[in-house]
Design a protein around this motif. Structure first.
Motif, PDB file in Angstrom:
ATOM      1  N   ARG A  39       0.835  -1.206   0.000  1.00 12.61           N
ATOM      2  CA  ARG A  39       0.000   0.000   0.000  1.00 12.61           C
ATOM      3  C   ARG A  39       0.871   1.257   0.000  1.00 12.61           C
ATOM      4  N   ALA A  40       1.935   1.254   0.789  1.00 10.42           N
ATOM      5  CA  ALA A  40       2.848   2.398   0.821  1.00 10.42           C
ATOM      6  C   ALA A  40       3.445   2.641  -0.560  1.00 10.42           C
ATOM      7  N   LEU A  41       3.888   1.582  -1.217  1.00  8.29           N
ATOM      8  CA  LEU A  41       4.459   1.723  -2.554  1.00  8.29           C
ATOM      9  C   LEU A  41       3.446   2.323  -3.520  1.00  8.29           C
ATOM     10  N   ALA A  42       2.226   1.851  -3.487  1.00 13.52           N
ATOM     11  CA  ALA A  42       1.188   2.378  -4.380  1.00 13.52           C
ATOM     12  C   ALA A  42       0.956   3.874  -4.127  1.00 13.52           C
ATOM     13  N   ILE A  43       0.967   4.273  -2.872  1.00 17.84           N
ATOM     14  CA  ILE A  43       0.775   5.691  -2.543  1.00 17.84           C
ATOM     15  C   ILE A  43       1.948   6.519  -3.061  1.00 17.84           C
ATOM     16  N   PHE A  44       3.165   6.074  -2.795  1.00 22.84           N
ATOM     17  CA  PHE A  44       4.334   6.815  -3.272  1.00 22.84           C
ATOM     18  C   PHE A  44       4.325   6.955  -4.794  1.00 22.84           C
ATOM     19  N   GLU A  45       4.017   5.867  -5.493  1.00 20.19           N
ATOM     20  CA  GLU A  45       3.994   5.930  -6.955  1.00 20.19           C
ATOM     21  C   GLU A  45       2.961   6.940  -7.453  1.00 20.19           C
ATOM     22  N   LYS A  46       1.802   6.963  -6.807  1.00 23.00           N
ATOM     23  CA  LYS A  46       0.731   7.872  -7.224  1.00 23.00           C
ATOM     24  C   LYS A  46       1.037   9.313  -6.825  1.00 23.00           C
ATOM     25  N   ALA A  47       1.490   9.512  -5.606  1.00 23.90           N
ATOM     26  CA  ALA A  47       1.685  10.866  -5.085  1.00 23.90           C
ATOM     27  C   ALA A  47       2.978  11.520  -5.571  1.00 23.90           C
ATOM     28  N   LEU A  48       4.038  10.748  -5.670  1.00 26.14           N
ATOM     29  CA  LEU A  48       5.343  11.314  -5.991  1.00 26.14           C
ATOM     30  C   LEU A  48       5.858  10.917  -7.369  1.00 26.14           C
ATOM     31  N   PRO A  50       6.750   7.478 -10.275  1.00 29.20           N
ATOM     32  CA  PRO A  50       7.523   6.237 -10.294  1.00 29.20           C
ATOM     33  C   PRO A  50       9.035   6.427 -10.257  1.00 29.20           C
ATOM     34  N   GLU A  51       9.524   7.645 -10.379  1.00 35.49           N
ATOM     35  CA  GLU A  51      10.969   7.884 -10.417  1.00 35.49           C
ATOM     36  C   GLU A  51      11.488   8.620  -9.177  1.00 35.49           C
ATOM     37  N   HIS A  52      10.681   8.738  -8.154  1.00 38.82           N
ATOM     38  CA  HIS A  52      11.066   9.488  -6.952  1.00 38.82           C
ATOM     39  C   HIS A  52      11.878   8.600  -6.004  1.00 38.82           C
ATOM     40  N   PRO A  53      12.884   9.156  -5.335  1.00 36.62           N
ATOM     41  CA  PRO A  53      13.662   8.357  -4.376  1.00 36.62           C
ATOM     42  C   PRO A  53      12.825   7.716  -3.266  1.00 36.62           C
ATOM     43  N   ASP A  54      11.746   8.363  -2.824  1.00 40.05           N
ATOM     44  CA  ASP A  54      10.898   7.720  -1.806  1.00 40.05           C
ATOM     45  C   ASP A  54      10.194   6.497  -2.376  1.00 40.05           C
ATOM     46  N   THR A  55       9.853   6.541  -3.649  1.00 39.84           N
ATOM     47  CA  THR A  55       9.292   5.363  -4.312  1.00 39.84           C
ATOM     48  C   THR A  55      10.338   4.257  -4.349  1.00 39.84           C
ATOM     49  N   ALA A  56      11.578   4.628  -4.655  1.00 41.56           N
ATOM     50  CA  ALA A  56      12.660   3.643  -4.680  1.00 41.56           C
ATOM     51  C   ALA A  56      12.889   3.018  -3.312  1.00 41.56           C
ATOM     52  N   ARG A  57      12.846   3.846  -2.273  1.00 46.20           N
ATOM     53  CA  ARG A  57      13.015   3.315  -0.912  1.00 46.20           C
ATOM     54  C   ARG A  57      11.918   2.312  -0.587  1.00 46.20           C
ATOM     55  N   SER A  58      10.702   2.632  -0.998  1.00 47.26           N
ATOM     56  CA  SER A  58       9.576   1.730  -0.758  1.00 47.26           C
ATOM     57  C   SER A  58       9.733   0.435  -1.559  1.00 47.26           C
ATOM     58  N   LEU A  59      10.219   0.551  -2.781  1.00 50.84           N
ATOM     59  CA  LEU A  59      10.511  -0.641  -3.590  1.00 50.84           C
ATOM     60  C   LEU A  59      11.529  -1.532  -2.878  1.00 50.84           C
ATOM     61  N   ASN A  60      12.580  -0.912  -2.335  1.00 49.05           N
ATOM     62  CA  ASN A  60      13.589  -1.683  -1.609  1.00 49.05           C
ATOM     63  C   ASN A  60      12.998  -2.375  -0.392  1.00 49.05           C
ATOM     64  N   ASN A  61      12.108  -1.677   0.319  1.00 52.96           N
ATOM     65  CA  ASN A  61      11.493  -2.285   1.494  1.00 52.96           C
ATOM     66  C   ASN A  61      10.678  -3.519   1.113  1.00 52.96           C
TER      67      ASN A  61
END
Length: 132
Positions: A39-48, A50-61
């Motif tokens: 859910r966090a990843l989906a929010i980051f992708e939508k809000a920030l 697909p290329e944002h570092p916070d999205t990348a951090r969530s992908l890593n998690n």
């Protein structure tokens, strides 16, 4: 509280979800953590985006959780995507990029692809050898 104050699609809500998932993982509840990471990843992708570092951090998690569950085939593309985002956004020498490269190398090692893992380590100046 963030969800109530800022809404269910706010990046701070996503950060809280990721943090709660990390806590559940530390307590051994991988099954409970997974939907929160997703859910966090989906929010980051939508809000920030697909290329944002916070999205990348969530992908890593999420990739780390999948690795812990033994789903290496699902973890690998997430690791690769996160690494590409970090490298593009922050550069190859940034600590987040190097940490992401380390995660990819560990996943490749676990998949029995040590030569590829060694290549990742060499490219990003990481210490050699697999670790757990």
């Amino acid at each position: 509280m963030y969800e109530k104050a800022l809404g269910p699609e706010h990046p701070w809500t996503a950060t809280s979800l990721d943090n709660l998932a990390l806590l559940l993982r530390a307590q051994g509840d991988l099954a409970g953590a997974r939907p929160l990471h997703e859910r966090a990843l989906a929010i980051f992708e939508k809000a920030l985006g697909p290329e944002h570092p916070d999205t990348a951090r969530s992908l890593n998690n999420l990739a780390s959780l999948l690795h812990g569950e033994g789903d290496l085939a699902a973890a690998q593309p997430l690791c690769e995507r996160a690494l590409a985002i970090f490298e593009k956004a922050l550069g190859p020498g940034h600590p987040s990029t190097k940490n992401s490269a380390r995660g990819l190398a560990l996943t490749l090692d676990a998949l029995g692809r040590g030569d590829e893992a060694a290549g990742v380590r060499a490219r990003y100046g990481l210490d050699g050898g697999a670790t757990t």
